[in-house]
Design an enzyme around this catalytic site. Structure first.
Site, PDB file in Angstrom:
ATOM      1  N   HIS A 199       0.843  -1.191   0.000  1.00  0.00           N
ATOM      2  CA  HIS A 199       0.000   0.000   0.000  1.00  0.00           C
ATOM      3  C   HIS A 199       0.879   1.243   0.000  1.00  0.00           C
ATOM      4  CE1 HIS A 199       0.029   1.550   4.266  1.00  0.00           C
ATOM      5  NE2 HIS A 199       0.217   0.286   4.596  1.00  0.00           N
ATOM      6  N   GLU A 231      -5.440   1.862   1.858  1.00  0.00           N
ATOM      7  CA  GLU A 231      -5.298   0.689   2.731  1.00  0.00           C
ATOM      8  C   GLU A 231      -5.615   1.080   4.168  1.00  0.00           C
ATOM      9  OE1 GLU A 231      -3.034  -2.004   5.543  1.00  0.00           O
ATOM     10  OE2 GLU A 231      -2.970   0.169   5.278  1.00  0.00           O
ATOM     11  N   GLU A 232      -5.197   2.277   4.557  1.00  0.00           N
ATOM     12  CA  GLU A 232      -5.378   2.698   5.943  1.00  0.00           C
ATOM     13  C   GLU A 232      -6.847   2.906   6.309  1.00  0.00           C
ATOM     14  OE1 GLU A 232      -3.116   2.411   7.972  1.00  0.00           O
ATOM     15  OE2 GLU A 232      -1.170   2.824   7.081  1.00  0.00           O
ATOM     16  N   ASP A 261       4.233  -4.950   3.709  1.00  0.00           N
ATOM     17  CA  ASP A 261       3.701  -3.834   4.486  1.00  0.00           C
ATOM     18  C   ASP A 261       4.542  -3.697   5.742  1.00  0.00           C
ATOM     19  OD1 ASP A 261       2.197  -1.923   5.740  1.00  0.00           O
ATOM     20  OD2 ASP A 261       0.311  -3.038   5.689  1.00  0.00           O
ATOM     21  N   HIS A 290       2.102   4.798  12.814  1.00  0.00           N
ATOM     22  CA  HIS A 290       0.967   5.707  12.650  1.00  0.00           C
ATOM     23  C   HIS A 290       1.178   7.047  13.351  1.00  0.00           C
ATOM     24  CE1 HIS A 290      -2.349   2.664  11.285  1.00  0.00           C
ATOM     25  NE2 HIS A 290      -1.313   2.706  10.472  1.00  0.00           N
TER      26      HIS A 290
END
Length: 315
Positions: A123, A169-170, A198, A285
């Site tokens: 992603h 994707e998130e 990923d 994140h």
């Protein structure tokens, strides 16, 4: 890698693309396949150069490369330009999610049996909090450099090679799920394996291999055994990355992972180095997931394992 949030509402993807990837044969295909060649050693400097570009893109576009933001589209344009120049046939697949336009990028290498497709993907989007250089610039850069190595080598595999960079994707694997759902049953059946990457450069890394398709799993484990690195089965990302839509559709999947916000144990630190009691990626994140948030050794090993698997599984 997306957050695992129970009860999250599903996001509907609506196609607006003029052209959809069908998995059919490609005009101007390369000559007939030759005997299998050894996979190249990917220069980690090349992979990091792509990360430098992704960081610069995020910096110039509000600090992130998230779905619906200018940084994502600029990231896709960067990858696409590299692939177009290298001779790939690229397709931008467009969808709508959370009120914004999203994009997948698909790149096909001319030649090989289009009835037997090996895919490698990652992603390309980040969260809005930061530039997403480990999550998931690392996987995206390594997939890109593997594709460029295919072109540099003039590789002519027996199977057809396809590379992919997923949007949104998130938000719940929206782009990859849209891609899989857009394929006919016949074209799904042509994909002999999907490899997912990923987060493969975590600063306090582990070496995790997906335990899904046995052949793909064994291929990765063979590579790491050959360089003297012990691996563990990947569990942290189950159902949380872009292999999930492929797996749910019955397509064989596999992949690599170096860890997110789980904590490295003492046994893992003894085996792999790094710091016990600390997350594999403390910047997961977060705004600090930038160029400094990469372990070069892990990135190098995982990128080389990626190339090895692409060569082995497509031959």
């Amino acid at each position: 890698m997306k957050l695992s949030i129970p009860g999250r509402a599903s996001t509907t993807a609506v196609v607006t693309a003029a052209v959809l990837l069908t998995g059919g044969s490609i005009a101007g295909a390369a000559p007939a396949p030759t005997a299998a060649a050894a996979a190249p050693d990917l220069p980690v400097a090349n992979v990091k150069a792509h990360l430098t570009q992704l960081q610069a893109i995020a910096t110039a576009n509000g600090g992130n490369r998230a779905h619906g933001r200018a940084g994502y589209k600029a990231s896709l344009d960067y990858v696409k330009a590299k692939l177009d120049a290298a001779g790939f046939t690229t397709t931008v697949q467009q969808f709508t999610s959370s009120g914004s336009t999203g994009y997948n990028l698909i790149a096909d290498w001319p030649g090989g049996d289009t009835g037997k497709v090996v895919m490698a993907g990652s992603h390309l989007d980040s969260v809005t909090a930061g530039p997403g250089i480990n999550d998931n610039g690392s996987g995206s850069a390594a997939v890109l450099e593997t594709a460029l190595a295919v072109a540099r080598a003039g590789y002519q595999p027996t199977k057809h090679l396809r590379f992919a960079w997923w949007g949104a994707e998130e938000l719940g694997m929206v782009g990859s799920r849209y891609y899989v759902n857009s394929l006919t049953t016949a074209n799904r059946s042509k994909i002999s394996g999907y490899l997912n990457f990923d987060m493969i450069g975590s600063p306090n890394p582990g070496y995790f291999v997906y335990d899904d398709d046995p052949t793909i799993e064994k291929t990765f484990k063979t590579y790491f055994t050959g360089i003297g690195i012990a691996t563990e089965i990947e569990t942290e990302g189950d159902g949380r990355s872009d292999h999930a839509p492929f797996k749910n559709a019955g397509i064989p999947v596999g992949g690599l992972f170096s860890g997110a916000d789980y904590i490295k144990t003492s046994a893992q630190a003894a085996k792999w180095g790094g710091t016990a009691g600390k997350a594999f990626d403390a910047c997961y994140h977060s705004s600090c997931d930038k160029s400094s948030n990469i372990n070069d050794t892990a990135l190098d090993r995982n990128a080389d394992a990626l190339a090895y698997a692409v060569w082995q599984l497509s031959a």
